[in-house]
Design a protein around this motif. Structure first.
Motif, PDB file in Angstrom:
ATOM      1  N   LEU A 118      -6.084   4.114   0.758  1.00 20.50           N
ATOM      2  CA  LEU A 118      -7.246   5.013   0.828  1.00 20.50           C
ATOM      3  C   LEU A 118      -7.082   6.206   1.777  1.00 20.50           C
ATOM      4  O   LEU A 118      -7.444   7.323   1.396  1.00 20.50           O
ATOM      5  CB  LEU A 118      -8.503   4.217   1.169  1.00 20.50           C
ATOM      6  N   PRO A 119      -6.543   6.044   2.990  1.00 18.27           N
ATOM      7  CA  PRO A 119      -6.393   7.238   3.842  1.00 18.27           C
ATOM      8  C   PRO A 119      -5.499   8.314   3.225  1.00 18.27           C
ATOM      9  O   PRO A 119      -5.757   9.506   3.395  1.00 18.27           O
ATOM     10  CB  PRO A 119      -5.782   6.683   5.135  1.00 18.27           C
ATOM     11  N   SER A 120      -4.476   7.901   2.479  1.00 17.42           N
ATOM     12  CA  SER A 120      -3.607   8.912   1.854  1.00 17.42           C
ATOM     13  C   SER A 120      -4.330   9.660   0.738  1.00 17.42           C
ATOM     14  O   SER A 120      -3.891  10.732   0.316  1.00 17.42           O
ATOM     15  CB  SER A 120      -2.328   8.263   1.311  1.00 17.42           C
ATOM     16  N   LEU A 121      -5.446   9.109   0.268  1.00 14.87           N
ATOM     17  CA  LEU A 121      -6.251   9.759  -0.761  1.00 14.87           C
ATOM     18  C   LEU A 121      -7.376  10.598  -0.172  1.00 14.87           C
ATOM     19  O   LEU A 121      -8.126  11.234  -0.901  1.00 14.87           O
ATOM     20  CB  LEU A 121      -6.831   8.701  -1.710  1.00 14.87           C
ATOM     21  N   GLY A 122      -7.516  10.558   1.169  1.00 15.31           N
ATOM     22  CA  GLY A 122      -8.529  11.364   1.842  1.00 15.31           C
ATOM     23  C   GLY A 122      -9.692  10.588   2.426  1.00 15.31           C
ATOM     24  O   GLY A 122     -10.613  11.185   2.991  1.00 15.31           O
ATOM     25  N   ALA A 123      -9.684   9.263   2.327  1.00 17.27           N
ATOM     26  CA  ALA A 123     -10.783   8.463   2.892  1.00 17.27           C
ATOM     27  C   ALA A 123     -10.647   8.386   4.406  1.00 17.27           C
ATOM     28  O   ALA A 123      -9.541   8.413   4.949  1.00 17.27           O
ATOM     29  CB  ALA A 123     -10.768   7.059   2.296  1.00 17.27           C
ATOM     30  N   HIS A 124     -11.781   8.289   5.068  1.00 15.65           N
ATOM     31  CA  HIS A 124     -11.805   8.159   6.528  1.00 15.65           C
ATOM     32  C   HIS A 124     -12.520   6.863   6.883  1.00 15.65           C
ATOM     33  O   HIS A 124     -13.629   6.611   6.415  1.00 15.65           O
ATOM     34  CB  HIS A 124     -12.526   9.350   7.169  1.00 15.65           C
ATOM     35  N   PHE A 125     -11.857   6.063   7.711  1.00 11.74           N
ATOM     36  CA  PHE A 125     -12.450   4.800   8.147  1.00 11.74           C
ATOM     37  C   PHE A 125     -13.235   5.011   9.424  1.00 11.74           C
ATOM     38  O   PHE A 125     -12.825   5.758  10.305  1.00 11.74           O
ATOM     39  CB  PHE A 125     -11.377   3.741   8.364  1.00 11.74           C
ATOM     40  N   THR A 126     -14.380   4.334   9.509  1.00 11.83           N
ATOM     41  CA  THR A 126     -15.206   4.429  10.718  1.00 11.83           C
ATOM     42  C   THR A 126     -15.158   3.152  11.534  1.00 11.83           C
ATOM     43  O   THR A 126     -15.601   3.127  12.660  1.00 11.83           O
ATOM     44  CB  THR A 126     -16.676   4.715  10.337  1.00 11.83           C
ATOM     45  N   SER A 127     -14.607   2.092  10.978  1.00  8.87           N
ATOM     46  CA  SER A 127     -14.556   0.803  11.664  1.00  8.87           C
ATOM     47  C   SER A 127     -13.144   0.519  12.151  1.00  8.87           C
ATOM     48  O   SER A 127     -12.173   0.819  11.475  1.00  8.87           O
ATOM     49  CB  SER A 127     -14.987  -0.324  10.717  1.00  8.87           C
TER      50      SER A 127
END
Length: 156
Positions: A118-127
Motif C-alpha cells: 500500500l505505501p508504494s501505491l500512495g497510501a499513508h499509515f497513521t498507526s
C-alpha cells in the motif's frame, strides 16, 4: 465522503478438507489434496465472522484501492496460488539465522503483503501499532524432499 467498508480475503477454496487435510486417501495412490486459494472481494463486513474487531491503520482513496486490487490480480494471486498452513523452519524461532525451507501462505500472509504494498501505491499509515500474524511452524534440520508416494522405497 462516507466510509466504504469491504473485505478482501485470501482463503483456501476447500478448507479444511483439501487444503489442510487430504480430501481422500486413494488405495495405493496416496492422499488427494486441493490447496487452491483465491482472494475474494465482499462488500461490507460480517461482524459475526470478524469478532475480534478491526484495526484502523490509515485511510486511502478509491484510486489506491483500485491499484491494490490490480496488484492482487497481477502479482499476489499468481505468485500465491496455493494455501500452505505450515512454515517449515530449521529452528523453532523465526528470524535471525533461522532458515525457512517452506513459507506459509495463509490469510495473514495476504494481509501483511498488502500492507507492505500500500505505501508504494500512495497510501499513508497513521498507526504504528504492531500487527501480528499466526505462525504454525514445522521444524526440520534439512530441506524437505519430495517423495514419490507410488514408490515403496521412497515411502519407507
Amino acid at each position: 465522503p462516507p466510509l466504504t467498508v469491504f473485505t478482501l480475503q485470501y482463503y483456501a477454496v476447500d478448507f479444511p478438507f483439501g487444503a489442510l487435510f487430504p480430501i481422500s486417501v486413494e488405495d495405493g495412490a496416496g492422499p488427494v489434496w486441493n490447496n487452491e486459494a483465491v482472494v475474494a472481494f465482499t462488500p461490507g463486513e460480517d461482524p459475526h465472522r470478524w469478532t475480534k474487531g478491526r484495526s484502523l491503520v490509515g485511510r486511502t482513496t478509491g484510486a489506491i484501492v483500485n491499484a491494490l486490487c490490480d496488484w492482487v490480480v497481477s502479482e499476489f494471486t499468481p505468485s500465491h496460488p496455493g494455501y500452505q498452513l505450515f512454515d517449515v523452519l530449521d529452528a523453532p524461532q523465526a528470524g535471525g539465522a533461522t532458515r525457512t525451507w517452506v513459507s506459509a501462505c495463509v490469510c495473514d500472509t495476504f494481509v501483511h503483503a498488502s500492507l507492505r504494498q500500500l505505501p508504494s501505491l500512495g497510501a499513508h499509515f497513521t498507526s504504528q501499532q504492531p500487527l501480528y500474524r499466526n505462525y504454525v511452524p514445522l521444524i526440520s534440520p534439512s530441506a524437505p524432499e519430495r517423495v514419490d508416494l507410488s514408490s515403496a522405497a521412497e515411502r519407507a
